[in-house]
Write a protein that holds these residues in place. Structure first.
Motif, PDB file in Angstrom:
ATOM      1  N   PRO A 136      -1.866   1.275  -6.465  1.00 47.61           N
ATOM      2  CA  PRO A 136      -0.747   0.271  -6.499  1.00 47.61           C
ATOM      3  C   PRO A 136      -1.458  -0.643  -7.149  1.00 47.61           C
ATOM      4  O   PRO A 136      -2.622  -1.066  -7.813  1.00 47.61           O
ATOM      5  CB  PRO A 136      -1.265  -0.218  -4.813  1.00 47.61           C
ATOM      6  CG  PRO A 136      -2.130   0.690  -4.101  1.00 47.61           C
ATOM      7  CD  PRO A 136      -2.997   0.972  -4.565  1.00 47.61           C
TER       8      PRO A 136
ATOM      9  N   LEU B 152       3.380  -3.608  -5.321  1.00 46.50           N
ATOM     10  CA  LEU B 152       3.126  -3.309  -4.165  1.00 46.50           C
ATOM     11  C   LEU B 152       2.306  -4.963  -3.713  1.00 46.50           C
ATOM     12  O   LEU B 152       1.668  -4.820  -2.815  1.00 46.50           O
ATOM     13  CB  LEU B 152       2.465  -1.945  -3.540  1.00 46.50           C
ATOM     14  CG  LEU B 152       1.674  -1.708  -2.519  1.00 46.50           C
ATOM     15  CD1 LEU B 152       2.568  -1.229  -1.663  1.00 46.50           C
ATOM     16  CD2 LEU B 152       0.819  -1.279  -2.396  1.00 46.50           C
TER      17      LEU B 152
ATOM     18  N   TRP C 133      -3.050  10.470  -4.026  1.00 49.29           N
ATOM     19  CA  TRP C 133      -3.336   8.445  -4.348  1.00 49.29           C
ATOM     20  C   TRP C 133      -5.086   9.234  -5.060  1.00 49.29           C
ATOM     21  O   TRP C 133      -6.488   9.835  -4.257  1.00 49.29           O
ATOM     22  CB  TRP C 133      -3.353   7.980  -2.944  1.00 49.29           C
ATOM     23  CG  TRP C 133      -1.947   7.163  -2.882  1.00 49.29           C
ATOM     24  CD1 TRP C 133      -0.380   8.031  -2.947  1.00 49.29           C
ATOM     25  CD2 TRP C 133      -1.242   5.818  -2.261  1.00 49.29           C
ATOM     26  NE1 TRP C 133       0.273   7.442  -2.858  1.00 49.29           N
ATOM     27  CE2 TRP C 133      -0.407   5.923  -2.396  1.00 49.29           C
ATOM     28  CE3 TRP C 133      -2.362   5.166  -2.217  1.00 49.29           C
ATOM     29  CZ2 TRP C 133       0.479   4.857  -2.356  1.00 49.29           C
ATOM     30  CZ3 TRP C 133      -1.614   3.988  -1.724  1.00 49.29           C
ATOM     31  CH2 TRP C 133      -0.583   3.772  -2.342  1.00 49.29           C
TER      32      TRP C 133
ATOM     33  N   LEU D 131       5.975   5.132   3.063  1.00 49.00           N
ATOM     34  CA  LEU D 131       4.694   4.174   2.078  1.00 49.00           C
ATOM     35  C   LEU D 131       4.183   5.409   0.820  1.00 49.00           C
ATOM     36  O   LEU D 131       4.367   5.064  -0.636  1.00 49.00           O
ATOM     37  CB  LEU D 131       3.288   3.027   2.381  1.00 49.00           C
ATOM     38  CG  LEU D 131       2.483   2.187   1.154  1.00 49.00           C
ATOM     39  CD1 LEU D 131       3.336   1.776   0.210  1.00 49.00           C
ATOM     40  CD2 LEU D 131       1.696   1.919   1.277  1.00 49.00           C
TER      41      LEU D 131
ATOM     42  N   TYR E 258       6.320   4.937  -2.245  1.00 45.78           N
ATOM     43  CA  TYR E 258       5.295   4.710  -3.360  1.00 45.78           C
ATOM     44  C   TYR E 258       4.685   5.442  -3.625  1.00 45.78           C
ATOM     45  O   TYR E 258       3.705   5.200  -3.232  1.00 45.78           O
ATOM     46  CB  TYR E 258       5.429   3.109  -2.888  1.00 45.78           C
ATOM     47  CG  TYR E 258       5.237   2.107  -3.880  1.00 45.78           C
ATOM     48  CD1 TYR E 258       5.584   1.254  -4.466  1.00 45.78           C
ATOM     49  CD2 TYR E 258       3.222   2.476  -3.950  1.00 45.78           C
ATOM     50  CE1 TYR E 258       4.952   0.064  -5.171  1.00 45.78           C
ATOM     51  CE2 TYR E 258       2.897   1.873  -5.297  1.00 45.78           C
ATOM     52  CZ  TYR E 258       3.902   0.529  -5.619  1.00 45.78           C
ATOM     53  OH  TYR E 258       3.027   0.100  -6.951  1.00 45.78           O
TER      54      TYR E 258
ATOM     55  N   GLY F 281       6.618   5.557  -8.611  1.00 47.12           N
ATOM     56  CA  GLY F 281       7.008   4.758  -8.642  1.00 47.12           C
ATOM     57  C   GLY F 281       6.383   3.295  -9.241  1.00 47.12           C
ATOM     58  O   GLY F 281       6.700   2.143  -8.894  1.00 47.12           O
ATOM     59  N   GLU F 282       5.252   3.265  -9.843  1.00 46.14           N
ATOM     60  CA  GLU F 282       4.474   2.424  -9.852  1.00 46.14           C
ATOM     61  C   GLU F 282       4.607   0.991 -10.495  1.00 46.14           C
ATOM     62  O   GLU F 282       5.201   2.074 -11.856  1.00 46.14           O
ATOM     63  CB  GLU F 282       2.912   3.149 -10.576  1.00 46.14           C
ATOM     64  CG  GLU F 282       1.963   2.148 -11.022  1.00 46.14           C
ATOM     65  CD  GLU F 282       1.591   0.602 -10.393  1.00 46.14           C
ATOM     66  OE1 GLU F 282       0.400   0.458 -10.385  1.00 46.14           O
ATOM     67  OE2 GLU F 282       2.392   0.833  -8.810  1.00 46.14           O
TER      68      GLU F 282
END
Length: 458
Positions: free
Chosen positions: A154, A158, A412, A448, A452, A456-457
């Motif tokens: 993130p 965020l 992630w 989330l 995200y 979407g960063e």
């Protein structure tokens, strides 16, 4: 002109990309089994030498089991340990480990000793628990998802949103609870919990749970991922301490400790699941030897081995004893299903229905005790719902939730997402799955990871 050559070069599958199946009898799985059995032995030892002596009046008694009962326990733990993930490579692996170390092994160890019925009556449900755990390991392992070590982290957006939500929540919680906040000792937790419950209504309740289950843990995880963000770790820890001072929930202290230990451990590339289990063995051994002479070790034993492990494991027998006599719920206590499923006849006029924890609390500690014996999914939506069959059903549902969690978070960063899932693993040791999904952020984590991410960063 010649066409493309076929069969000249035979490529080898990239296991890091597709998640090749690991042999059942690989070294990692075999060591899992051996250390899992050692953990069972050492937990039974500290349970006998400390927990049952100091806390036996709460129902955590010790009694001898015969050869066949012990054989069932050790064989079950050995088989489940053999099928555990051998390494931490996706969110489900850390959650499975917490459920294994904090729930499965302790439940197998003590249920037949503390139950009000004959030891043999618990075997079908305990066997179902073992089969359910095997299904969870199998279904999540079939997803072939492995988080990359250099995956998405993130960014500013965020972090800013979570920091603002955390700050606003802190102000509200302080305004509502500041005059009752205290650092309650282990003997005063229920008194503090009752006082906090009287002020927890509507939005305040959701705010409190999201504060300690999402906002503060997110700050800790994001801060632990990069040294330059260490102030976020401090803020998150202070938030968890504040959360404990409101309702004396032991998980508020365990979560930051477990997250920081996990973050430190994952800096070692050779970390395996059995290293964490070996850590539990060490805690049991130290507690068995030093609780009578060292106050800190006694505090650690009470916080981890008693409140975080033994008490949640105790609910398996407690719920079985109550609902096997008064009638199974068949999930009629769940919102939505209660519109089509009537409650058992025994509970239609029960003032505590549909809060199963209060029903069991009243049974064990008196009608006016107000004790809410929360339970994990295998108990509240398993044993209480439909005995051994209920345990199998909720195990399958939980397995698919974990599978979706793996898939949605696949891009992630591995270390970040594993640390982030520590609160999930701990929360699932003491709340129903339906409660976790709605009130403790289970659906929020899916949202989330789904909405995200790398695209979407900001």
């Amino acid at each position: 002109m010649s066409g493309p050559e076929i069969g000249i070069i035979e490529s080898t599958p990239d296991c890091s990309a597709i998640g090749c199946q690991e042999s059942i009898f690989s070294i990692g799985r075999t060591v899992n089994m051996i250390i899992g059995l050692v953990y069972l032995i050492t937990f039974r030892q500290v349970y006998w030498s400390y927990i049952s002596l100091e806390w036996g009046y709460t129902g955590l008694i010790y009694s001898d089991l015969n050869f066949y009962e012990l054989s069932f326990i050790y064989l079950s733990v050995a088989i489940v340990s053999l099928f555990l993930p051998s390494k931490f490579n996706r969110p489900s692996s850390i959650i499975i480990w917490f459920m294994y170390a904090f729930l499965y092994v302790p439940t197998m160890a003590i249920t037949m000793m503390i139950g009000a019925k004959g030891a043999g009556e618990y075997i079908p449900s305990l066997a179902s628990f073992s089969i359910g755990f095997l299904l969870i390991c199998h279904i999540t392992n079939k997803s072939h998802v492995e988080n990359p070590s250099d995956g998405f982290e993130p960014g500013y957006l965020l972090v800013s949103v979570i920091a603002i939500l955390f700050a606003l929540s802190t102000v509200v919680i302080w305004y509502v609870f500041n005059d009752i906040m205290t650092f309650a000792g282990i003997d005063d937790v229920y008194v503090q919990r009752f006082v906090a419950a009287d002020r927890t209504v509507g939005v305040t309740g959701y705010l409190r749970t999201y504060y300690g289950s999402i906002f503060a843990p997110l700050l800790i995880a994001i801060g632990a991922a990069r040294p330059s963000r260490w102030p976020l770790v401090i803020l998150g820890i202070l938030g968890m301490i504040m959360s404990y001072m409101v309702d004396a929930s032991k998980i508020s202290l365990v979560i930051p400790l477990a997250m920081l230990v996990t973050a430190a451990a994952f800096r070692w590339s050779g970390l395996k699941l059995y290293h964490f289990t070996a850590g539990m063995v060490m805690i049991c051994l130290v507690s068995a030897l030093l609780t009578s002479s060292t106050r800190f070790v006694r505090f650690l034993a009470d916080l981890i081995l008693l409140r975080s492990i033994s008490i949640p494991a105790q609910t398996f027998a407690q719920y079985y004893d109550v609902f096997s006599v008064k009638g199974y719920t068949w999930w009629s206590n769940l919102s939505g299903l209660n519109l089509i499923l009537p409650p058992p006849a025994t509970f239609r006029l029960d003032q505590f229905w549909p809060v199963l924890g209060q029903i069991v609390g009243a049974e064990y500690y008196g009608f006016y005790s107000r004790v809410n014996l929360n339970a994990n999914p295998f108990v509240g939506e398993g044993v209480a719902a439909a005995s051994w069959f209920g345990v199998l059903v909720i195990s399958i549902v939980l397995a698919f939730y974990l599978k979706f969690l793996d898939q949605l978070s696949a891009k992630w960063n591995r270390q970040l997402v594993l640390v982030l899932m520590v609160p999930v693993g701990l929360t699932l040791t003491n709340v129903h799955l339906s409660t976790f999904l709605v009130s403790f952020g289970g659906l929020a984590w899916l949202a989330l990871f789904r909405f995200y991410g790398p695209r979407g960063e900001v």
